[in-house]
Write an enzyme that holds these catalytic residues in place. Structure first.
Site, PDB file in Angstrom:
ATOM      1  N   TYR A 129       0.837  -1.197   0.000  1.00  0.00           N
ATOM      2  CA  TYR A 129       0.000   0.000   0.000  1.00  0.00           C
ATOM      3  C   TYR A 129       0.869   1.243   0.000  1.00  0.00           C
ATOM      4  O   TYR A 129       2.064   1.186   0.285  1.00  0.00           O
ATOM      5  CB  TYR A 129      -0.968   0.019   1.190  1.00  0.00           C
ATOM      6  CG  TYR A 129      -0.344   0.397   2.523  1.00  0.00           C
ATOM      7  CD1 TYR A 129       0.461  -0.490   3.218  1.00  0.00           C
ATOM      8  CD2 TYR A 129      -0.566   1.654   3.087  1.00  0.00           C
ATOM      9  CE1 TYR A 129       1.025  -0.139   4.439  1.00  0.00           C
ATOM     10  CE2 TYR A 129       0.000   2.008   4.303  1.00  0.00           C
ATOM     11  CZ  TYR A 129       0.789   1.101   4.976  1.00  0.00           C
ATOM     12  OH  TYR A 129       1.362   1.456   6.173  1.00  0.00           O
ATOM     13  N   ARG A 181       8.812   4.203  -4.139  1.00  0.00           N
ATOM     14  CA  ARG A 181       8.766   3.280  -3.000  1.00  0.00           C
ATOM     15  C   ARG A 181       7.854   2.090  -3.313  1.00  0.00           C
ATOM     16  O   ARG A 181       8.150   0.946  -2.939  1.00  0.00           O
ATOM     17  CB  ARG A 181       8.285   4.019  -1.741  1.00  0.00           C
ATOM     18  CG  ARG A 181       8.372   3.156  -0.498  1.00  0.00           C
ATOM     19  CD  ARG A 181       8.183   3.944   0.767  1.00  0.00           C
ATOM     20  NE  ARG A 181       6.847   4.508   0.872  1.00  0.00           N
ATOM     21  CZ  ARG A 181       6.469   5.363   1.821  1.00  0.00           C
ATOM     22  NH1 ARG A 181       7.339   5.762   2.736  1.00  0.00           N
ATOM     23  NH2 ARG A 181       5.236   5.819   1.868  1.00  0.00           N
ATOM     24  N   ARG A 198      -6.738 -20.541  -3.350  1.00  0.00           N
ATOM     25  CA  ARG A 198      -5.721 -20.450  -2.300  1.00  0.00           C
ATOM     26  C   ARG A 198      -4.613 -21.492  -2.486  1.00  0.00           C
ATOM     27  O   ARG A 198      -4.858 -22.699  -2.494  1.00  0.00           O
ATOM     28  CB  ARG A 198      -6.354 -20.630  -0.927  1.00  0.00           C
ATOM     29  CG  ARG A 198      -5.364 -20.372   0.204  1.00  0.00           C
ATOM     30  CD  ARG A 198      -5.964 -20.575   1.578  1.00  0.00           C
ATOM     31  NE  ARG A 198      -4.991 -20.265   2.609  1.00  0.00           N
ATOM     32  CZ  ARG A 198      -3.999 -21.079   2.977  1.00  0.00           C
ATOM     33  NH1 ARG A 198      -3.870 -22.258   2.401  1.00  0.00           N
ATOM     34  NH2 ARG A 198      -3.151 -20.708   3.914  1.00  0.00           N
ATOM     35  N   HIS A 235      -0.040 -21.477  -1.722  1.00  0.00           N
ATOM     36  CA  HIS A 235       1.118 -20.639  -1.420  1.00  0.00           C
ATOM     37  C   HIS A 235       1.851 -20.214  -2.687  1.00  0.00           C
ATOM     38  O   HIS A 235       2.427 -19.136  -2.754  1.00  0.00           O
ATOM     39  CB  HIS A 235       2.086 -21.375  -0.479  1.00  0.00           C
ATOM     40  CG  HIS A 235       1.602 -21.438   0.949  1.00  0.00           C
ATOM     41  ND1 HIS A 235       0.363 -21.907   1.282  1.00  0.00           N
ATOM     42  CD2 HIS A 235       2.185 -21.064   2.107  1.00  0.00           C
ATOM     43  CE1 HIS A 235       0.199 -21.833   2.599  1.00  0.00           C
ATOM     44  NE2 HIS A 235       1.293 -21.316   3.125  1.00  0.00           N
ATOM     45  N   LYS A 259       6.496  -1.692   2.151  1.00  0.00           N
ATOM     46  CA  LYS A 259       5.249  -1.205   2.746  1.00  0.00           C
ATOM     47  C   LYS A 259       4.125  -2.187   2.460  1.00  0.00           C
ATOM     48  O   LYS A 259       3.261  -1.951   1.599  1.00  0.00           O
ATOM     49  CB  LYS A 259       4.942   0.194   2.185  1.00  0.00           C
ATOM     50  CG  LYS A 259       4.080   1.050   3.094  1.00  0.00           C
ATOM     51  CD  LYS A 259       4.181   2.507   2.674  1.00  0.00           C
ATOM     52  CE  LYS A 259       3.177   3.407   3.356  1.00  0.00           C
ATOM     53  NZ  LYS A 259       3.170   3.401   4.795  1.00  0.00           N
ATOM     54  N   GLU A 284      11.412   2.522  14.523  1.00  0.00           N
ATOM     55  CA  GLU A 284      10.446   3.501  14.014  1.00  0.00           C
ATOM     56  C   GLU A 284       9.174   3.348  14.811  1.00  0.00           C
ATOM     57  O   GLU A 284       9.097   2.518  15.730  1.00  0.00           O
ATOM     58  CB  GLU A 284      10.200   3.292  12.513  1.00  0.00           C
ATOM     59  CG  GLU A 284       9.606   1.935  12.171  1.00  0.00           C
ATOM     60  CD  GLU A 284       9.348   1.742  10.680  1.00  0.00           C
ATOM     61  OE1 GLU A 284       9.213   2.742   9.947  1.00  0.00           O
ATOM     62  OE2 GLU A 284       9.250   0.583  10.252  1.00  0.00           O
ATOM     63  N   LEU A 337      11.074   1.804   7.520  1.00  0.00           N
ATOM     64  CA  LEU A 337      10.506   2.236   6.247  1.00  0.00           C
ATOM     65  C   LEU A 337      11.166   3.551   5.824  1.00  0.00           C
ATOM     66  O   LEU A 337      11.369   4.448   6.662  1.00  0.00           O
ATOM     67  CB  LEU A 337       8.992   2.447   6.404  1.00  0.00           C
ATOM     68  CG  LEU A 337       8.288   2.821   5.099  1.00  0.00           C
ATOM     69  CD1 LEU A 337       8.097   1.579   4.218  1.00  0.00           C
ATOM     70  CD2 LEU A 337       6.945   3.483   5.366  1.00  0.00           C
TER      71      LEU A 337
HETATM   72  N1  PDD Z   1       2.438   5.826   7.991  1.00  0.00           N
HETATM   73  N2  PDD Z   1       6.962   3.961   9.172  1.00  0.00           N
HETATM   74  C1  PDD Z   1       5.816   3.264   9.112  1.00  0.00           C
HETATM   75  C2  PDD Z   1       5.762   1.902   9.718  1.00  0.00           C
HETATM   76  C3  PDD Z   1       4.688   3.834   8.479  1.00  0.00           C
HETATM   77  O1  PDD Z   1       3.532   3.149   8.409  1.00  0.00           O
HETATM   78  C4  PDD Z   1       4.764   5.149   7.942  1.00  0.00           C
HETATM   79  C5  PDD Z   1       3.605   5.780   7.241  1.00  0.00           C
HETATM   80  C6  PDD Z   1       5.974   5.841   8.065  1.00  0.00           C
HETATM   81  C7  PDD Z   1       6.132   7.225   7.515  1.00  0.00           C
HETATM   82  O2  PDD Z   1       6.205   7.207   6.102  1.00  0.00           O
HETATM   83  P1  PDD Z   1       5.725   8.451   5.218  1.00  0.00           P
HETATM   84  O3  PDD Z   1       6.434   9.653   5.732  1.00  0.00           O
HETATM   85  O4  PDD Z   1       6.164   8.087   3.830  1.00  0.00           O
HETATM   86  O5  PDD Z   1       4.227   8.557   5.365  1.00  0.00           O
HETATM   87  C8  PDD Z   1       7.058   5.209   8.665  1.00  0.00           C
HETATM   88  C9  PDD Z   1       1.148   6.192   7.513  1.00  0.00           C
HETATM   89  C10 PDD Z   1       0.846   5.732   6.151  1.00  0.00           C
HETATM   90  C11 PDD Z   1       0.886   7.654   7.625  1.00  0.00           C
HETATM   91  O6  PDD Z   1       1.578   8.358   8.325  1.00  0.00           O
HETATM   92  O7  PDD Z   1      -0.087   8.106   7.061  1.00  0.00           O
END
Ligand code: PDD
Length: 281
Positions: free
Chosen positions: A31, A50, A100, A102, A147, A179, A203
């Protein structure tokens, strides 16, 4: 609301997901969450790159990769979000529908692509006052740079934060900060802005990159460096970044006050520059 589903723009109540969709059965999907400011898509090229990183990592059939920019522009238009106000745009791509198993479906099977746009307002109170965070063991898999829609550890962590009266959970692995459940993290230590380096446990946040770029243009010293839990607790300032959170100060972690317990000067400077950037890009 008008959504996008496999090539069509249609009312969201007309979107029907097949129970044999591999996103449903295996969380076999990716996503992206993108934002528009006054109808203009923010960093859409970075989001596209990304997504491609994820498509390569999961070995999706590249012949079916959607043009997220044109879908996003059309969604903004059809939902009357193309000029005033901000919007949140969600894209989800799965390996498609197949009985379904794998094993991947046969080559040439289309991906499932779903997207929507909805109005979004920044959480100004959180950005002004700051939020509280809690730490949690990082129980996620070892490809957090991708992601994927497999977000159960993130939702469990976030809910544990909410249950503790906080707003974000911070993943700790081997004593080091990685994070947040849906954000990247920054601290200020002795005047230097620090954020954990990009590894398979972090991420590559688009907002994270913007903040590092802003530091450089403002002449604020910044470093991508490992942050121990001790250094995290002892930080002078702290904030999280994300597409929806933008730059949100963190004023306590596990009940321990960060700095003076209010958003600090570097946080304010970067918030101001970030807002300027979202108005002029
Ligand atoms: N968050 N790390 C994780 C695990 C995330 O889900 C997100 C994004 C980030 C920050 O990424 P970005 O700056 O590209 O949004 C880091 C959700 C989608 C959000 O903040 O909306």
């Amino acid at each position: 609301m008008i959504a996008y589903f496999n090539g069509d723009f249609l009312s969201d109540d007309q979107v029907h997901i097949d129970p044999n969709d591999r996103g449903f059965l295996f969380s076999d999907g990716l996503y992206e969450a993108i934002r528009s400011y006054d109808g203009r898509l923010f960093k859409v090229e970075e989001h596209r790159r990304r997504l491609l990183h994820g498509i390569e990592a999961l070995r999706f059939d590249q012949d079916f990769v959607p043009d997220i920019r044109s879908i996003a522009e059309e969604l903004l238009m059809r939902n009357r979000l193309e000029d005033a106000g901000d919007a949140f745009l969600y894209f989800q791509i799965t390996r498609g529908v197949a009985p379904r198993s794998h094993a991947f479906p046969m080559k040439g099977s289309p991906l499932t692509v779903y997207a929507y746009a909805r109005p979004l307002t920044s959480k100004m109170e959180e950005q002004e006052k700051g939020i509280e965070a809690v730490t949690t063991p990082d129980i996620r898999w070892s490809r957090c740079d991708v992601k994927t829609i497999a977000l159960l550890p993130n939702t469990l962590a976030h809910q544990s934060a909410l249950d503790a009266g906080a707003s974000e959970a911070v993943f700790i692995r081997d004593g080091f900060v990685q994070e947040g459940s849906h954000s990247n993290l920054f601290i200020v230590q002795n005047g230097v802005v620090k954020t954990p380096p990009l590894t398979n446990y972090v991420l590559a946040g688009i907002t994270r990159r913007s903040v590092l770029d802003l530091c450089r243009s403002l002449g604020v010293e910044s470093r991508e460096a490992a942050i121990s839990l001790d250094d995290f607790y002892a930080a002078d300032e702290m904030w999280m970044t994300g597409t929806t959170s933008e730059i949100t100060p963190i004023i306590s972690v596990d009940g321990k006050r960060i700095g003076d317990g209010v958003p600090g000067d570097a946080t304010r400077t970067l918030q101001t520059s970030f807002r300027d950037m979202t108005k002029n890009f």
